[in-house]
Structure formats: C-alpha cells, structure tokens
Design a protein around this motif. Structure first.
Motif, PDB file in Angstrom:
ATOM      1  N   ALA A  29       0.820  -1.201   0.149  1.00 28.34           N
ATOM      2  CA  ALA A  29       0.002   0.029  -0.108  1.00 28.34           C
ATOM      3  C   ALA A  29       0.819   1.288   0.025  1.00 28.34           C
ATOM      4  CB  ALA A  29      -0.934  -0.055   1.262  1.00 28.34           C
ATOM      5  N   LEU A  30       1.888   1.458   0.872  1.00 26.93           N
ATOM      6  CA  LEU A  30       2.744   2.574   1.092  1.00 26.93           C
ATOM      7  C   LEU A  30       3.589   2.752  -0.325  1.00 26.93           C
ATOM      8  CD1 LEU A  30       3.855   2.196   4.734  1.00 26.93           C
ATOM      9  CD2 LEU A  30       2.203   3.963   3.599  1.00 26.93           C
ATOM     10  N   ARG A  31       3.930   1.661  -0.957  1.00 29.58           N
ATOM     11  CA  ARG A  31       4.755   1.668  -2.144  1.00 29.58           C
ATOM     12  C   ARG A  31       3.859   2.031  -3.336  1.00 29.58           C
ATOM     13  NH1 ARG A  31       7.631  -3.052  -2.064  1.00 29.58           N
ATOM     14  NH2 ARG A  31       9.328  -2.108  -1.390  1.00 29.58           N
ATOM     15  N   ASN A  32       2.711   1.505  -3.336  1.00 28.25           N
ATOM     16  CA  ASN A  32       2.144   1.470  -4.738  1.00 28.25           C
ATOM     17  C   ASN A  32       0.864   2.500  -4.619  1.00 28.25           C
ATOM     18  OD1 ASN A  32       3.470  -0.331  -6.495  1.00 28.25           O
ATOM     19  ND2 ASN A  32       3.099  -1.854  -4.833  1.00 28.25           N
ATOM     20  N   ARG A  79       3.896   5.571  10.583  1.00 27.68           N
ATOM     21  CA  ARG A  79       4.332   7.053  10.090  1.00 27.68           C
ATOM     22  C   ARG A  79       5.769   6.979   9.790  1.00 27.68           C
ATOM     23  NH1 ARG A  79       2.235  10.060  14.255  1.00 27.68           N
ATOM     24  NH2 ARG A  79       0.367   9.729  13.645  1.00 27.68           N
ATOM     25  N   ASP A  80       6.579   6.053  10.519  1.00 26.21           N
ATOM     26  CA  ASP A  80       7.782   6.124  10.388  1.00 26.21           C
ATOM     27  C   ASP A  80       8.228   5.304   9.045  1.00 26.21           C
ATOM     28  OD1 ASP A  80       8.793   5.862  13.788  1.00 26.21           O
ATOM     29  OD2 ASP A  80       8.291   7.678  12.602  1.00 26.21           O
ATOM     30  N   MET A  81       7.619   4.197   9.114  1.00 28.15           N
ATOM     31  CA  MET A  81       7.820   3.425   8.071  1.00 28.15           C
ATOM     32  C   MET A  81       7.405   4.341   6.521  1.00 28.15           C
ATOM     33  SD  MET A  81       5.652  -0.320   8.346  1.00 28.15           S
ATOM     34  CE  MET A  81       5.875  -0.513   6.604  1.00 28.15           C
ATOM     35  N   ALA A  82       6.175   4.813   6.568  1.00 29.58           N
ATOM     36  CA  ALA A  82       5.947   5.692   5.280  1.00 29.58           C
ATOM     37  C   ALA A  82       6.698   6.579   5.072  1.00 29.58           C
ATOM     38  CB  ALA A  82       4.608   6.407   5.501  1.00 29.58           C
ATOM     39  N   ILE A  83       7.317   7.448   5.950  1.00 31.68           N
ATOM     40  CA  ILE A  83       8.607   8.573   5.699  1.00 31.68           C
ATOM     41  C   ILE A  83       9.650   8.009   5.363  1.00 31.68           C
ATOM     42  CG2 ILE A  83       9.524  10.617   6.419  1.00 31.68           C
ATOM     43  CD1 ILE A  83       7.014  11.018   8.089  1.00 31.68           C
ATOM     44  N   ASN A  84      10.327   6.871   6.110  1.00 31.00           N
ATOM     45  CA  ASN A  84      11.672   6.596   5.998  1.00 31.00           C
ATOM     46  C   ASN A  84      11.857   5.689   4.751  1.00 31.00           C
ATOM     47  OD1 ASN A  84      12.292   8.043   8.096  1.00 31.00           O
ATOM     48  ND2 ASN A  84      12.005   6.294   9.573  1.00 31.00           N
ATOM     49  N   SER A  85      10.950   4.454   4.885  1.00 26.41           N
ATOM     50  CA  SER A  85      11.222   3.401   3.958  1.00 26.41           C
ATOM     51  C   SER A  85      10.575   3.770   2.386  1.00 26.41           C
ATOM     52  CB  SER A  85      10.848   2.378   4.266  1.00 26.41           C
ATOM     53  OG  SER A  85      11.072   1.948   5.620  1.00 26.41           O
TER      54      SER A  85
END
Lengths: 154, 223
Positions: A29-32, A79-85
């Motif tokens: 979801a976060l990537r695509n 949130r961290d995952m989204a911003i960092n990775s």
C-alpha cells in the motif's frame, strides 16, 4: 490541489512491531497506492485481542486507554515506515484496534469513511480451511461496496 | 493459444482464435509496473477502468495492459434426431462481429489511457475469461489486476459463477475489485444485474444485441 483527502483503509493482521514492518499489505500500500495528502486508516480487528496484547507488552487489553496506547504505537510505526522507507509525504495516519469480527468491522468502516479503497492481505491458509472458517478478503471482495484490493503474501 | 506479438493497428484477417495485440504505445524503460485491466462492454467494467485511471495508474512507472476476453460463439449442430443444421457460416460471421467489437472497445479504452500519457498495450483474447485473464497475468508477470464485478447476489453467484471470485482465489498478484457504488442494492438477491446489462458501445449508442437463433433463421429463410 483542492480535492478532499482520500481515505485509504488498510486491514492488518498483526500489531506487533515486526509484524507491521514486514506486513506485505502495508508495504504494498505504501509503495504503490498511498499518495500525498491521503488519510491512511489502519485497522486491526480481531475477536481475540489478548494474544496480540501480550505481544505488544500489555496484559489487560480490555482497558480503552491501553487500546489507545497501542493505537498510538501503531500510528507512529506506520508513519515512520511511510516517511523513511517509502517516501510518502504528507499523510495522516490513524490506527484503530477493535475487538470484533474483522469482516463486518472493515466493511462497515469502509462505508463510514467512504474509503477510496480497502486494502487487505490474503492469508495463505488452504482452500479447505478457507471454506470452513471464511476469509476476510473473500468476504470483502464480495460484500464491500468500495474498491477492494487484495494483496497476497509473496 | 499463441501470442501474436507484432503490434499492429490493423485488424488481422483471420478467424482462428489468437491473442492479438491490438494497440501498443509508449512502453519505454521507465516502466516498472505492469497493471492488467480487464475490460468488457459492461458498465461495471467501465467504472473499474475509470477508477484505475483516476486513482491508481501512474504515468511515470506504469504500463496499462488492457485485456478483453470474448467468448467463442456456439450454436447447436444437432437440432433434433437426424436433423443437423450447419451453422459454421453463422458462427464465423458472429465471430467476425465479436472480434471487430472487441478491437473497437480496446481502441476506445487505449485512447483514453494514452491521453493521460500512460504507456498502454491492448490485447484481445478469445475463450473463457477466467482462465484467459489468469494465464495472461501469469505470462506478463503482472504487478496487479484491475477488474469490475458484476455485483451478483450469493445465489446467482453460486449458479452463474463469478469471474472476479475465481480470480480472487487463483491469482498470485494483487487484485483490485472495483464496484459501482451507484448500482449496489443492499438486497442483492432480488436486484437484477441491471448494471451489467447496460452496455458501453463506443460508436453506436443504441447497442444492437446479437441476433438470436430464431431471428436469424427467420431472416434467412425469407431470402
């Protein structure tokens, strides 16, 4: 852009730290899918919250304050995952941990939020078990009124 | 089923079923995701296509593969004992018409994708939509499949079978089922699949249905 923010509903199976960071649904979801300005709502609905509660470090999960803390933890993690990775900017993350049947909960939440999409994973349980137990992703693909995205674990 | 991979806009003069690449545009090195979008003449599929175009497709990294699977026309050969009608002429004519419509539909959607600057490839297939879409996604190593859903109730679904159900169970890549929210009735058992009956025909607003066998017979017996 004056378009209203899209509500993206993501159903996750586990709320442990490593579970979330490795969750194929969330990563996909976060990537695509997630775009700038989206409101991402993470839902973990399970009839038995005790097991997960222990893993997250809490013993009494019925307490609403504890639930709120767990939700905050999940929100920060995502949130961290989204911003960092995944380099997602400007997203609002909200987590909901609910002790209820996942199928109806997610379907109802999707309708309330008028979600642009509901993203869930697909457990690799066998066909027999799926026929007996029923599957959240199957139910949503049939009954949910919004777009359903089913991400398989690789 | 063999794949004709030469991109061509001309409709090939053949009646044997092949996977025909009807249209291709703009596939360059920037392509990182292959998104397969299954389209047909139904309104639900149109809704799904536009959802994907508005909410998901990304010009910087996607190629949209539009897929239309049409069914093989059939007619009974043996009508009654000792009475055989040769329908091969009728069948090949129906197949020609189906193929033309399929290609026309694919061009219609491909143009819309092109207008957004997204790389697109349009493929026409013949056969059972379930297996055709599944095999195509496997062949292309699709990064996702987008499709609409007929919104059948549980009873209808059990009898008619559902393409989206089958694909949800068998496909390995992420799958997106887009619903038409305006046509969803809550009591889906009694609601007819009205949305599926509305056809999207690019050029002819009054869609001509395929002639039934009786009509054809009457028409041709009077000549």
């Amino acid at each position: 852009m004056s378009a209203p923010p899209r509500n993206v509903l993501i159903g996750i199976e586990t709320i442990t730290k490593s579970g979330i960071q490795n969750s194929p649904v969330l990563r996909w979801a976060l990537r695509n899918f997630v775009q700038r300005g989206d409101h991402v709502v993470i839902v973990h609905a399970s009839k038995l919250l005790e097991g997960d509660g222990k893993a997250a470090g809490y013993t009494n999960v019925a307490n609403p304050e504890t639930l709120k803390d767990m939700e905050h933890t999940v929100e920060t993690l995502v949130r961290d995952m989204a911003i960092n990775s995944f380099n997602c900017q400007d997203i609002v993350v909200k987590a909901s941990i609910i002790k209820a049947d996942p199928r109806e909960t997610i379907a109802k939440l999707a309708e309330q939020l008028q979600a642009v999409a509901v993203i869930v994973g697909r457990r690799s349980i066998g066909a027999m078990k799926r026929a007996l137990m029923g599957s959240v992703s199957d139910f949503l693909a049939r009954e949910c009124n919004s777009t359903v995205i089913i991400v398989k674990a690789e | 089923m063999t794949t004709v991979s030469a991109p061509t806009d001309a409709v090939p003069a053949t009646t044997t079923p092949l996977d025909t690449v009807v249209h291709t545009h703009g596939e360059g090195e920037h392509v990182k995701r292959t998104m397969v979008i299954a389209v047909d003449h139904s309104k639900n599929s149109d809704v799904a296509f536009h959802w994907a175009l508005d909410n998901f497709l990304d010009a910087t990294r996607d190629v949209a593969v539009l897929l239309n699977v049409r069914s093989v026309p059939t007619a009974p050969g043996l009508v009654a004992e000792n009475f055989y009608i040769d329908f091969s002429d009728y069948l090949s004519r129906i197949e020609e018409k189906n193929r033309a419509e399929s290609h026309q539909l694919l061009h219609y959607y491909a143009d819309q994708v092109k207008a957004r600057g997204i790389a697109v490839r349009a493929v026409a297939m013949v056969g059972d939509p379930r297996e055709a879409i599944l095999s195509k996604c496997k062949e292309l190593h699709a990064d996702g499949l987008v499709m609409g859903c007929r919104g059948l109730g549980s009873v209808r679904r059990a009898f008619l079978g559902s393409v989206s159900d089958y694909l949800v169970h068998h496909i390995k890549c992420p799958i997106m089922i887009i619903r038409d929210p305006s046509s969803e009735g809550s009591s889906s058992k009694t609601a007819k699949p009205a949305a599926a009956a509305q056809k999207v025909n690019p050029t002819d607003p009054a869609t001509v249905p395929h002639s039934s066998l009786v009509d054809w017979w009457e028409k041709h017996s009077s000549e």
